[in-house]
Design a protein around this motif. Structure first.
Motif, PDB file in Angstrom:
ATOM      1  N   LYS A  83      -3.016   8.363 -10.280  1.00 17.09           N
ATOM      2  CA  LYS A  83      -2.998   7.047  -9.692  1.00 17.09           C
ATOM      3  C   LYS A  83      -2.066   6.254  -9.926  1.00 17.09           C
ATOM      4  O   LYS A  83      -2.047   5.450 -11.160  1.00 17.09           O
ATOM      5  N   HIS A 183       2.793  -1.683   3.261  1.00 18.33           N
ATOM      6  CA  HIS A 183       2.148  -0.382   3.070  1.00 18.33           C
ATOM      7  C   HIS A 183       0.624  -0.859   3.009  1.00 18.33           C
ATOM      8  O   HIS A 183      -0.031   0.255   3.576  1.00 18.33           O
ATOM      9  N   LEU A 184       0.281  -1.912   2.457  1.00 18.32           N
ATOM     10  CA  LEU A 184      -1.224  -2.075   2.090  1.00 18.32           C
ATOM     11  C   LEU A 184      -1.974  -2.269   3.853  1.00 18.32           C
ATOM     12  O   LEU A 184      -2.935  -2.013   4.040  1.00 18.32           O
ATOM     13  N   ARG A 186      -0.663  -0.895   6.598  1.00 15.99           N
ATOM     14  CA  ARG A 186      -0.981   0.395   7.204  1.00 15.99           C
ATOM     15  C   ARG A 186      -2.305   0.937   6.648  1.00 15.99           C
ATOM     16  O   ARG A 186      -2.943   1.717   7.474  1.00 15.99           O
ATOM     17  N   GLN A 187      -2.509   0.878   5.557  1.00 19.24           N
ATOM     18  CA  GLN A 187      -3.628   1.691   4.856  1.00 19.24           C
ATOM     19  C   GLN A 187      -4.872   0.901   5.474  1.00 19.24           C
ATOM     20  O   GLN A 187      -5.964   1.563   5.694  1.00 19.24           O
ATOM     21  N   GLU A 191      -6.664   4.021   8.685  1.00 17.05           N
ATOM     22  CA  GLU A 191      -6.182   5.438   8.423  1.00 17.05           C
ATOM     23  C   GLU A 191      -7.081   5.978   7.550  1.00 17.05           C
ATOM     24  O   GLU A 191      -7.170   7.308   7.189  1.00 17.05           O
ATOM     25  N   SER A 192      -7.494   5.071   6.312  1.00 18.99           N
ATOM     26  CA  SER A 192      -8.024   5.794   5.046  1.00 18.99           C
ATOM     27  C   SER A 192      -9.407   5.771   5.007  1.00 18.99           C
ATOM     28  O   SER A 192     -10.041   6.255   4.105  1.00 18.99           O
ATOM     29  N   GLU A 206     -11.330  -3.255   6.567  1.00 18.27           N
ATOM     30  CA  GLU A 206     -11.690  -2.064   6.043  1.00 18.27           C
ATOM     31  C   GLU A 206     -12.524  -2.077   4.952  1.00 18.27           C
ATOM     32  O   GLU A 206     -12.439  -3.049   4.178  1.00 18.27           O
ATOM     33  N   GLU A 250     -11.939  -5.049   2.238  1.00 20.84           N
ATOM     34  CA  GLU A 250     -11.046  -4.758   0.918  1.00 20.84           C
ATOM     35  C   GLU A 250     -10.515  -6.346   0.763  1.00 20.84           C
ATOM     36  O   GLU A 250     -10.356  -6.597  -0.349  1.00 20.84           O
TER      37      GLU A 250
END
Length: 588
Positions: A83, A183-184, A186-187, A191-192, A206, A250
């Motif tokens: 990671k 990017h965060l 989108r996450q 999707e995740s 999320e 989150e």
């Protein structure tokens, strides 16, 4: 006006919001964190290495400490998976070499780091710093790390990147920050991970599978520990795994963990009490000024040996507590009704235990502190004595600091802050210490007095009370009078006194000891050279004995505490210049 939050995580989120509103706090926003970085890889525009710079700060003695800088948040690492972090990381990931002696593993880490940045190149192809970083990663040979300056010190530590002749790091670029935030987002778009209602804010988000690590708790893993986690199937329910059992969004997980890490990194808001690391805060800026007072009461006696700071501490405490006693807290604090929180954490392997969580207002906690300090008030303190912090009180329960029971420290702190009875173990420990070494100093007397007032509803004055209703108190006075006569009869030239031989047993079993002491008393009286002094002492012993019906065969523990306080008060009265003490002194 701030409202009181009864839950731990909502209160931490509220504190984060307070910091976020304050432009001077430099708090990390969502997706970013403040991390310790020691070295910087300086690049040319074409991605070639310009230099390898040590950016650690140096203290007065030259000790190097990592610089704390704002970086894209990498979250926690667990297990053996790879990671990499974005635009910064340890040398294993960022340069392909570390100090763990596993070059194959380091090569895999470097490749993962390189792939992560390749994946962002199409979005950041106009950012010259990021492009230079990607070029560097494409051409860098990990074996070259060992020839870098200060490599022996740098191996394994965190590094960041910047261009030559630039003050800011690559990750400080607005384009890089925006790209990372996108990017965060989108996450977070589902999707995740699963989405749901966060238990903290009540908003849909999320859900966090793993919560960020909390660092700075004494005794916990140096890499951090979790305050919310489920690692075994036995802890799970309704088919939910890991932290989905306690659904927290989150964003909320980021906010509470950022706030708590910030508190734990702030020495002004953190103290160590026993095995617990305690932090306290107010989510009102006006209420924050009380935090210094709380640290003085519970703190580690910073300022010991520094007269100026110590005097300032005493002065601050005096103003604060006097105002609380007189109901003038509004004069000492700008917002006495501001919410105030106290959190005690202790380590449990890779997790944290919440030892206590106390919620109230500055005013309520100040009143409890004031009551506690008032109960401790007993004659005999010197003007230059330091405040009776909890740490100092606990020193009286054991022969040496490392022998203090960790659990006792936490129980005392909880009793003081919660307005609860003191733990019986505190009283028992002090009684044992007095029996063991026959020392009854001001701090021990203060503990006995506070316990008897709060737990036993006993009437105990600050100074000598000749009209105290309990015979145990007068037995202690009588013992002090007999000891005084012995000292004066021998002009203080004694190898051992009645106190050395009979103090503990006289408190526990008076009937077995006092008849013997009274026989010795007559012998000591006959040896006194001053007739006037002998008459004075005889009158005192007679006055005290007149208040006793009998010598009980046994005194229970709380009565032994009264015995010792009677002794202490009488001894202090011998050495006071005032001819008369105040029998109506209050109970504090």
């Amino acid at each position: 006006m701030s409202t009181l939050q009864s839950g731990l995580l909502p209160a931490l989120v509220r504190y984060y919001e307070r910091l976020e509103r304050d432009p001077g706090q430099n708090v990390a926003g969502f997706g970013f964190s403040i991390e310790k970085v020691s070295f910087c890889v300086v690049l040319e525009l074409d991605g070639s290495l310009s230099s390898f710079a040590d950016i650690r700060d140096r203290g007065e003695k030259g000790k190097a400490t990592p610089r704390r800088i704002l970086v894209p948040d990498g979250g926690g690492r667990s297990g053996i998976g790879l990671k990499p972090f974005f635009c910064w990381d340890n040398t294993g990931y960022a340069l392909g070499r570390d100090n763990k002696g596993k070059p194959e593993r380091a090569a895999q880490m470097f490749e993962a780091f390189r792939e992560l940045h390749r994946s962002f190149l199409h979005e950041l192809q106009d950012d010259e710093g990021f492009v230079a970083l990607c070029r560097f990663l494409e051409t860098w040979e990990p074996a070259g790390a060992e020839s870098l300056d200060d490599w022996d010190e740098a191996a394994g530590l965190n590094v960041a990147f910047r261009l030559r002749n630039r003050d800011s790091y690559v990750h400080d670029s607005e384009a890089v920050r925006s790209c990372w935030s996108a990017h965060l987002a989108r996450q977070m778009g589902g999707e995740s991970g699963p989405r749901g209602i966060s238990l903290v804010s009540g908003e849909e988000d999320e859900l966090a599978r793993l919560h960020p690590q909390i660092g700075g708790v004494s005794g916990a893993n140096t890499t951090g520990a979790a305050i919310v986690s489920f690692n075994l199937n036995a802890f799970e329910s309704y088919g939910k795994s890991q932290s989905y059992n306690a659904p927290v969004g989150e964003r909320d997980a980021f906010r509470y963990s950022t706030a708590l890490n910030r508190l734990l990194a702030d020495q002004a808001r953190k103290v160590r009490i026993g095995d617990a690391t305690v932090v306290f805060w107010s989510d009102s800026a006006e209420g924050g000024e009380a935090e210094a007072v709380f640290r003085d009461i519970f703190g580690d006696d910073q300022g010991m040996g520094n007269e100026a700071e110590h005097a300032a501490t005493v002065s601050r405490l005096k103003v604060f507590l006097d105002a609380a006693r007189q109901g003038r807290l509004a004069d000492a604090l700008r917002d006495p009704d501001a919410p105030f929180y106290v959190l005690g954490l202790s380590p449990n392997q890779s997790r944290l235990n919440v030892r206590y969580w106390l919620v109230g207002t500055v005013r309520r906690f100040a009143e409890r502190l004031s009551e506690h300090v008032g109960r401790l008030d007993v004659i005999g303190a010197r003007p230059d004595d330091p405040p009776l912090s909890i740490r100092r009180l606990l020193w009286e329960t054991a022969r040496e600091p490392k022998a203090i029971a960790p659990q006792l420290a936490g129980e005392v702190a909880r009793a003081v802050l919660g307005g609860l009875p003191y733990p019986q173990a505190l009283f028992q420990a002090v009684i044992r210490r007095v029996r063991a070494d026959s020392v009854l100093n001001h701090r021990r007397a203060a503990i006995l007095k506070a316990y008897l007032i709060r737990n036993e509803n006993e009437e105990v004055s600050v100074a000598l009370n000749k009209d105290h209703p309990d015979q145990a108190y007068h037995l202690g006075r009588l013992f002090a009078a007999l000891e005084k006569v012995q000292e004066e009869s021998a002009d203080s030239k004694l190898n051992s006194t009645v106190k050395d031989r009979f103090f503990g047993s006289a408190a526990a079993t008076p009937a077995a000891i006092f008849p013997r002491l009274l026989r010795l008393h007559q012998h000591h009286l006959n040896k006194m050279s001053s007739d006037g002094l002998r008459i004075t002492r005889e009158k005192l012993v007679g006055e005290i004995s007149g208040r006793l019906d009998r010598f009980p065969s046994h005194l229970p523990l709380e009565k032994q505490g009264l015995f010792y306080l009677g002794y202490y008060h009488q001894r202090q009265d011998f050495f006071t210049k005032r001819p008369d003490t105040n029998p109506e002194a209050n109970n504090g």
